[in-house]
Design a protein around this motif. Structure first.
Motif, short mmCIF file in Angstrom:
data_model
loop_
_atom_site.label_atom_id
_atom_site.label_comp_id
_atom_site.label_asym_id
_atom_site.label_seq_id
_atom_site.Cartn_x
_atom_site.Cartn_y
_atom_site.Cartn_z
N ALA A 79 -19.49 -19.72 -28.09
CA ALA A 79 -18.23 -19.19 -27.37
C ALA A 79 -18.58 -17.65 -27.27
O ALA A 79 -19.36 -17.12 -28.39
CB ALA A 79 -17.17 -19.18 -28.12
N GLU A 80 -18.40 -17.34 -26.29
CA GLU A 80 -18.63 -15.80 -26.13
C GLU A 80 -17.63 -14.81 -27.00
O GLU A 80 -16.38 -15.25 -27.04
CB GLU A 80 -18.52 -15.16 -24.64
N ILE A 81 -17.84 -14.00 -27.92
CA ILE A 81 -17.11 -13.10 -28.46
C ILE A 81 -16.95 -11.93 -28.02
O ILE A 81 -17.79 -11.01 -27.56
CB ILE A 81 -17.60 -12.77 -30.03
N ALA A 100 -12.45 -14.68 -28.99
CA ALA A 100 -13.34 -15.55 -28.32
C ALA A 100 -12.80 -15.82 -26.97
O ALA A 100 -11.73 -16.01 -26.73
CB ALA A 100 -13.51 -16.82 -29.08
N GLU A 101 -13.67 -15.65 -25.94
CA GLU A 101 -13.40 -16.33 -24.59
C GLU A 101 -13.49 -17.74 -24.64
O GLU A 101 -14.47 -18.40 -24.00
CB GLU A 101 -14.52 -15.69 -23.57
N SER A 102 -12.31 -18.50 -25.23
CA SER A 102 -12.28 -19.79 -25.44
C SER A 102 -10.86 -20.12 -25.81
O SER A 102 -10.14 -19.16 -26.02
CB SER A 102 -13.40 -20.36 -26.73
N ARG A 143 -4.34 -16.33 -23.71
CA ARG A 143 -5.16 -17.46 -23.32
C ARG A 143 -6.44 -17.81 -24.09
O ARG A 143 -7.52 -18.73 -23.72
CB ARG A 143 -5.40 -17.52 -21.85
N ARG A 144 -6.75 -16.77 -25.04
CA ARG A 144 -8.13 -16.71 -25.70
C ARG A 144 -7.78 -17.21 -27.15
O ARG A 144 -6.63 -17.36 -27.62
CB ARG A 144 -8.65 -15.39 -25.79
N ALA A 145 -8.75 -17.45 -27.77
CA ALA A 145 -8.80 -17.78 -29.45
C ALA A 145 -9.08 -16.47 -30.06
O ALA A 145 -10.04 -15.92 -29.77
CB ALA A 145 -9.82 -18.90 -29.74
N LYS A 146 -8.26 -16.28 -30.97
CA LYS A 146 -8.60 -15.28 -32.12
C LYS A 146 -8.78 -15.87 -33.46
O LYS A 146 -8.32 -16.86 -33.92
CB LYS A 146 -7.44 -14.11 -32.20
N ILE A 147 -9.95 -15.73 -34.20
CA ILE A 147 -10.26 -16.37 -35.39
C ILE A 147 -10.46 -15.19 -36.38
O ILE A 147 -10.94 -14.13 -35.94
CB ILE A 147 -11.61 -17.21 -35.20
#
Length: 160
Positions: A79-81, A100-102, A143-147
């Protein structure tokens, strides 16, 4: 000035350095930042801050108890960070995070496939928080994921 560098070459190097153009992410990005996000390392905001400044330049903002770094061309688990977030000392916890662009679902699947770490949904909301046993969490960021991995600050030596 070294003899092998002309004034024009030095000026070009200086212009490039000041333009904000950065080299590709270091080969250690997955090991250092990826392991930190999965809570597999000691979480030290000073360590992550220094690492990000060294390889990505100064943070572009300070907001919400964190320093924010843009991470052009960085990837983790396929995934693109787009950003890495490192806590500043004003926040009550020490953390490192990434956007992440996911979607959270796709990021979770990629981590399971590449690393084997599994996440559990810890709430039943429309946008559930996912948490792994070591403490790493995946949440929605629009709409993105944050980890991220967040830990309580250690006590100062005098109080231990």
């Amino acid at each position: 000035m070294p003899a092998y560098l002309t004034r024009a070459a030095m000026a070009s190097l200086l212009a490039l350095a000041c333009s904000g153009v950065h080299a590709a992410p270091p080969t250690t990005f997955g090991t250092v930042i990826g392991s930190g996000l999965l809570c597999r390392d000691e979480t030290s905001n000073r360590f992550y801050y220094d690492y990000m400044v060294k390889f990505f330049g100064p943070p572009y903002k300070r907001e919400g108890g964190a320093w924010w770094f843009r991470t052009q061309d960085a990837r983790l688990w396929g995934a693109e960070i787009v950003e890495v977030i490192v806590s500043d000392d004003s926040y009550p916890m020490v953390f490192v995070g990434a956007v992440a662009e996911s979607t959270p679902e796709k990021l979770e699947e990629a981590i399971i496939a590449q690393d084997g770490l599994r996440y559990a949904k810890i709430d039943s909301s429309r946008y559930p928080v996912r948490q792994a046993t070591p403490g790493s969490r995946i949440v929605y960021a629009d709409r993105r994921a944050k980890i991220y991995c967040a830990k309580f600050k250690p006590l100062p030596p005098a109080l231990r």
